[in-house]
Scaffold this motif. Structure first.
Motif, PDB file in Angstrom:
ATOM      1  N   UNK A   1      21.738  53.462 -21.248  1.00  0.00           N
ATOM      2  CA  UNK A   1      21.281  52.192 -20.704  1.00  0.00           C
ATOM      3  C   UNK A   1      21.159  52.296 -19.189  1.00  0.00           C
ATOM      4  N   UNK A   2      20.238  51.529 -18.634  1.00  0.00           N
ATOM      5  CA  UNK A   2      20.152  51.377 -17.185  1.00  0.00           C
ATOM      6  C   UNK A   2      20.436  49.914 -16.877  1.00  0.00           C
ATOM      7  N   UNK A   3      19.676  49.301 -15.978  1.00  0.00           N
ATOM      8  CA  UNK A   3      19.840  47.860 -15.768  1.00  0.00           C
ATOM      9  C   UNK A   3      19.242  47.068 -16.911  1.00  0.00           C
ATOM     10  N   UNK A   4      18.493  47.747 -17.797  1.00  0.00           N
ATOM     11  CA  UNK A   4      18.031  47.173 -19.053  1.00  0.00           C
ATOM     12  C   UNK A   4      18.489  48.090 -20.184  1.00  0.00           C
ATOM     13  N   UNK A   5      18.618  47.574 -21.401  1.00  0.00           N
ATOM     14  CA  UNK A   5      19.065  48.424 -22.505  1.00  0.00           C
ATOM     15  C   UNK A   5      18.096  49.573 -22.764  1.00  0.00           C
ATOM     16  N   UNK A   6      18.651  50.683 -23.236  1.00  0.00           N
ATOM     17  CA  UNK A   6      17.817  51.822 -23.601  1.00  0.00           C
ATOM     18  C   UNK A   6      16.862  51.436 -24.730  1.00  0.00           C
ATOM     19  N   UNK A   7      15.676  52.037 -24.723  1.00  0.00           N
ATOM     20  CA  UNK A   7      14.698  51.784 -25.781  1.00  0.00           C
ATOM     21  C   UNK A   7      14.942  52.725 -26.952  1.00  0.00           C
ATOM     22  N   UNK A   8      15.115  52.231 -28.167  1.00  0.00           N
ATOM     23  CA  UNK A   8      15.247  53.108 -29.325  1.00  0.00           C
ATOM     24  C   UNK A   8      13.965  53.900 -29.556  1.00  0.00           C
ATOM     25  N   UNK A   9      14.108  55.106 -30.074  1.00  0.00           N
ATOM     26  CA  UNK A   9      12.931  55.879 -30.448  1.00  0.00           C
ATOM     27  C   UNK A   9      12.118  55.099 -31.474  1.00  0.00           C
ATOM     28  N   UNK A  10      10.813  55.176 -31.362  1.00  0.00           N
ATOM     29  CA  UNK A  10       9.928  54.441 -32.258  1.00  0.00           C
ATOM     30  C   UNK A  10       9.527  53.082 -31.741  1.00  0.00           C
ATOM     31  N   UNK A  11      10.154  52.633 -30.627  1.00  0.00           N
ATOM     32  CA  UNK A  11       9.770  51.338 -30.049  1.00  0.00           C
ATOM     33  C   UNK A  11       8.567  51.486 -29.125  1.00  0.00           C
ATOM     34  N   UNK A  12       7.853  50.385 -28.935  1.00  0.00           N
ATOM     35  CA  UNK A  12       6.770  50.366 -27.962  1.00  0.00           C
ATOM     36  C   UNK A  12       7.350  50.647 -26.582  1.00  0.00           C
ATOM     37  N   UNK A  13       6.668  51.511 -25.827  1.00  0.00           N
ATOM     38  CA  UNK A  13       7.121  51.832 -24.483  1.00  0.00           C
ATOM     39  C   UNK A  13       7.145  50.575 -23.620  1.00  0.00           C
ATOM     40  N   UNK A  14       8.273  50.354 -22.978  1.00  0.00           N
ATOM     41  CA  UNK A  14       8.433  49.184 -22.111  1.00  0.00           C
ATOM     42  C   UNK A  14       7.583  49.353 -20.852  1.00  0.00           C
ATOM     43  N   UNK A  15       7.007  48.260 -20.397  1.00  0.00           N
ATOM     44  CA  UNK A  15       6.246  48.302 -19.157  1.00  0.00           C
ATOM     45  C   UNK A  15       5.801  46.918 -18.749  1.00  0.00           C
ATOM     46  N   UNK A  16       5.786  46.686 -17.459  1.00  0.00           N
ATOM     47  CA  UNK A  16       5.281  45.424 -16.952  1.00  0.00           C
ATOM     48  C   UNK A  16       3.779  45.340 -17.143  1.00  0.00           C
TER      49      UNK A  16
END
Length: 329
Positions: free
Chosen positions: A51-66
């Motif tokens: 985790x960083x300042x936001x939770x880690x993204x599980x594999x298979x999830x849509x890539x987070x991005x603004x």
């Protein structure tokens, strides 16, 4: 989607593409069509298992991005079809949202949509508050900025000039050095890839360093710490030199200078300042209209190019704010 945890630099094989039918919004939801997504160094951090300042993204999830998009359909009373919204839309062409985390953008501002990445949005908040709130610059002080030709650094330097500072930018090419000096008005520019950094810093900062806006950490932070003045302030925005490291990176060996110089080093996140966004954006639009604040966007066409474009942030080939155009405005 995220297919694998990167080891070192991100590879295209760390992603996989997935197609699905566009769903209709349920009660309380909105369907957003993405127009632009923002590429930022923190994209690399979000791909880690930890985790960083936001939770880690599980594999298979849509890539987070603004992202910035247009509401195509709404069953949420707070949003109407045609509203322009900004938020963590992810690396996808369409997204469903309950409205949480979405910001409705005002219409009629005298700036193009891309300004909500290059001048306003999280970039603007980072530059404005990271400099003004964290370091409180005074006329005549020397301000040094790393990645000074990047989206945040280029704004920080110009705001520093507005506040009367001597501004020195560090960047990775002679072309970028010319841009920040000749077009943005920096007092000096250093190509850290070719210069003898300690000597260049002494030459361009003859009266020492009062403020450092840090985007990279590592050796550049160490060089700055050797020249800080009494009561210097260091704003820690990022540590891009470490994001692709497989092993822990040694920290600067001279942090004791903070004690000797009674200096302060403080990290921050732009999200901390969301409640004060109007204050920053009103001021920055005003400076832009007066010709005191310029910005540049580096637009990559097509969502399929997002993984390869992300490398531009780490090899220094982008100038200004790096975004991907996913669809038409």
């Amino acid at each position: 989607m995220i297919a694998a945890r990167p080891h070192g630099e991100v590879k295209e094989s760390d992603f996989r593409w997935n197609q699905a039918t566009i769903a209709d919004p349920a009660d309380g939801q909105v369907l957003v069509r993405t127009v632009y997504i923002s590429l930022d160094p923190t994209n690399r951090v979000w791909m880690n298992e930890a985790d960083s300042y936001l939770p880690s993204l599980p594999l298979g999830n849509v890539m987070r991005g603004g992202g910035l998009g247009i509401v195509e359909d709404s069953r949420n009373p707070g949003y109407a079809k045609g509203d322009i919204v900004q938020g963590l839309l992810g690396w996808q062409q369409y997204s469903l949202s309950d409205g949480a985390g979405l910001a409705k953008l005002p219409r009629g501002l005298p700036v193009p949509l891309t300004a909500f990445f290059g001048l306003l949005g999280h970039i603007g908040l980072t530059a404005y508050f990271g400099l003004l709130d964290i370091t409180d610059p005074k006329p005549g002080e020397t301000l040094v900025i790393s990645t000074a030709a990047g989206a945040v650094g280029s704004l920080v330097g110009q705001i520093g000039k507005i506040k009367g500072c001597r501004v020195v930018g560090l960047t990775g090419s002679d072309e970028k050095c010319r841009w920040i000096k000749d077009e943005l008005g920096f007092d000096a520019a250093i190509n850290y890839k070719t210069a003898n950094l300690p000597e260049a810093m002494k030459h361009n900062c003859p009266n020492g360093i009062d403020i450092y806006f840090d985007n990279v950490g590592g050796a550049i932070l160490e060089a700055v710490l050797n020249q800080i003045n009494l009561k210097a302030r260091i704003s820690i925005c990022g540590m891009i030199s470490q994001y692709n490291a497989d092993q822990p990176v040694p920290g600067p060996s001279n942090l004791a200078n903070l004690i000797v110089k009674r200096a302060r080093m403080e990290g921050f996140l732009c999200f901390d300042y969301n409640p004060r966004a109007e204050e920053a954006f009103t001021q920055m639009i005003g400076w832009s209209m007066q010709g005191k604040l310029k910005y540049r966007v580096d637009v990559v066409q097509g969502l399929e190019h997002a993984p390869s474009a992300l490398h531009k942030l780490f090899d220094g080939s982008n100038t200004g704010k790096l975004i991907v155009q996913v669809g038409p405005e």
